[in-house]
Write a protein that holds these residues in place. Sequence first.
Motif, short mmCIF file in Angstrom:
data_model
loop_
_atom_site.label_atom_id
_atom_site.label_comp_id
_atom_site.label_asym_id
_atom_site.label_seq_id
_atom_site.Cartn_x
_atom_site.Cartn_y
_atom_site.Cartn_z
N HIS A 46 -12.32 1.14 -9.25
CA HIS A 46 -11.35 1.55 -8.25
C HIS A 46 -11.67 0.96 -6.88
O HIS A 46 -10.78 0.73 -6.07
CB HIS A 46 -11.22 3.08 -8.19
CG HIS A 46 -12.48 3.79 -7.82
ND1 HIS A 46 -13.48 4.03 -8.73
CD2 HIS A 46 -12.91 4.28 -6.63
CE1 HIS A 46 -14.48 4.66 -8.12
NE2 HIS A 46 -14.16 4.81 -6.86
N LEU A 60 -10.17 -2.49 -7.08
CA LEU A 60 -8.71 -2.39 -6.97
C LEU A 60 -8.29 -2.13 -5.53
O LEU A 60 -7.35 -2.73 -5.02
CB LEU A 60 -8.18 -1.28 -7.89
CG LEU A 60 -8.12 -1.66 -9.37
CD1 LEU A 60 -7.62 -0.48 -10.19
CD2 LEU A 60 -7.21 -2.88 -9.58
N GLY A 61 -9.01 -1.21 -4.87
CA GLY A 61 -8.71 -0.92 -3.47
C GLY A 61 -8.88 -2.16 -2.61
O GLY A 61 -8.04 -2.46 -1.75
N LEU A 90 -6.03 -4.46 -3.20
CA LEU A 90 -4.82 -3.92 -2.56
C LEU A 90 -4.81 -4.25 -1.07
O LEU A 90 -3.80 -4.70 -0.52
CB LEU A 90 -4.80 -2.39 -2.76
CG LEU A 90 -3.45 -1.73 -2.57
CD1 LEU A 90 -2.56 -2.01 -3.77
CD2 LEU A 90 -3.63 -0.23 -2.36
N LEU A 91 -5.98 -4.07 -0.42
CA LEU A 91 -6.07 -4.37 1.02
C LEU A 91 -5.91 -5.87 1.26
O LEU A 91 -5.31 -6.29 2.25
CB LEU A 91 -7.39 -3.85 1.59
CG LEU A 91 -7.49 -2.33 1.67
CD1 LEU A 91 -8.90 -1.89 2.07
CD2 LEU A 91 -6.48 -1.78 2.67
N CYS A 92 -6.47 -6.68 0.35
CA CYS A 92 -6.28 -8.13 0.46
C CYS A 92 -4.79 -8.47 0.36
O CYS A 92 -4.29 -9.32 1.10
CB CYS A 92 -7.03 -8.89 -0.64
SG CYS A 92 -8.80 -8.93 -0.38
N GLY A 93 -4.10 -7.76 -0.54
CA GLY A 93 -2.66 -7.97 -0.69
C GLY A 93 -1.94 -7.65 0.62
O GLY A 93 -1.05 -8.41 1.04
N ALA A 94 -2.37 -6.57 1.28
CA ALA A 94 -1.76 -6.23 2.58
C ALA A 94 -2.03 -7.35 3.58
O ALA A 94 -1.16 -7.72 4.37
CB ALA A 94 -2.33 -4.91 3.09
N VAL A 150 -2.34 -1.28 6.28
CA VAL A 150 -1.16 -1.14 5.41
C VAL A 150 0.08 -0.85 6.25
O VAL A 150 1.14 -1.45 6.03
CB VAL A 150 -1.39 -0.02 4.37
CG1 VAL A 150 -0.12 0.26 3.59
CG2 VAL A 150 -2.52 -0.41 3.42
#
Lengths: 278, 268
Positions: free
Chosen positions: A158, A161-162, A165-169, A252
């Motif tokens: 996790h 994954l987090g 996710l932050l890289c995606g932001a 985010v």
Amino acid sequence: MPAASKAPLRSADRFRRLARVYGMLCRNSFIREMNFKVNFVLWLVVELLWFALQLTFIAVIYQHTERIATWSKYEVILLVGASHFIQQIFSAFFLNNCVNLSELVRTGRLDFLLLLPVNTRFLVSFKQLDPGAFINAASAVGVMVYAARQLALVPGLHEILGFLLLCGAGVLVHYSLMFLLATVSFYTVRVSVIISTYYHLFTVARIPLDAFSPGPFKAVFTYAIPMALVANVPAATLVGKLSHPWYPLLLVAVAGMLVAASEWAWRRAVRSYTSASS
Amino acid sequence: MRKYWHVIHIALQNTLVYRVNFLFRAVFGLVPLMATIYLWRAVFASNPDRAEVAGYTLATMTSYYLLTTVVDALTAVAEDDWQIAADIRDGRISQFLLKPIDYLTYRLCLFGAGRLVYTLTAALPVLLFILLQRRHFLLPPDGATFGVFLLSTVMTALLQFFTSYTMALLAFWLLEISTFVFILFAFEYVAGGHLFPLDILPPALARVLDLTPFPYQLYFPVSVYLGRVTGPELWRGLAIQAGWVLASYVLARWVWRRGIRHYAAVGG
């Protein structure tokens, strides 16, 4: 833009159709790249070289100091890796397309895309994929894994994954900002130089957030052009040294606001579009 | 000689069109500069018990980066190499082979005019920025040092120009030269001292780099200004720099002669 469809498509169908269009675009991009194989490899060398330079810089600085504002050597290397990773994923999908948008407007070739029965922003944003950037992103992952091992960091599923996710932001921040800039080219051609100098801003992403003393510079690059958050927040979260627990939320939120702003600007710009040359 | 004055005159007018672009570039260029200065400030703040890190005080280090920006504005090749390569690729150099005009001198005039306009445009934001950083900006130890700095900066400009010119001439043989230009630029960036002053490297490595022309493309004039090179070392450095300028000039002429023999005047 449901121009050609007679009945409104169900969202699942629409998604499937976009996926098929995207598949075709990717195929075209690959074929394009493979036409210039030597050039493809040489560009990989160029990117790797510049990445190596940034790492050299960090290595040289840490010859002379133990810490930079509480950050140890491998923490900063992880940060530089994260920054490069985000930048390369952004380049893979969006960089060329954002640069090309001002060209499409200048030459009036946007007409052709506006007429196609596919969402125009989707087409403009995803037209060209840069497969080489994925290889560069992989080199960044290699550096991050190495740094994490030196830090004896074993992130769980996790946490990874987090982090992603932050890289995606972060990628969304780059994309929205650059797209926002590109929409300005609907009004003036001067903007092309701003776009070409955009990469200067990436430098800010590679520097530990705590190194910036409070002031206008830090405020601008945290809230207005959130370069200082893009890589810092994912890296600091992974290493476990966030100075404020609300930083991930801030990233985010800022990413969401920039996405909304770029969509608003895009709609306004297209409405005022008067084709060139024809 | 007069015809080249005309070239300079026309080039000045042509480049003035791009002054807004130049202004943007100069202002955006200040962002990474500021980021680097913050990074070094954090390094010095993390070592409060030491006045010097790697032989530099905070003021010398800040001045180093500010001066690289100034020297870069005065000497860096911007669009010239792309234009030369395009001239060759599209067959536009054919006309220079027919006219009583020397292409290298012609290009040097364009380069000089371009740098003049760029420097004048960048002067305002860069000087304002230096003013903001004035607590950490050092003046040269004396007038003579400043004179030598200017001389060395002129030689840096020539060295930069001849190297880029030679690189661009690769277009006689290759269709696409941009990757080679960027690879050379990467070496220049680190070995020329853009990224960090070269004397913070391990001494053995710094000595190896000193055998290449790269340090004389930026690092040398800046360290002259900061008074870090003095006495016989200074004169030795200037002589080596002059040697590199001459060598790059001879190389540029030689590659041009080889290239012309290979030239097929495509599209011209």
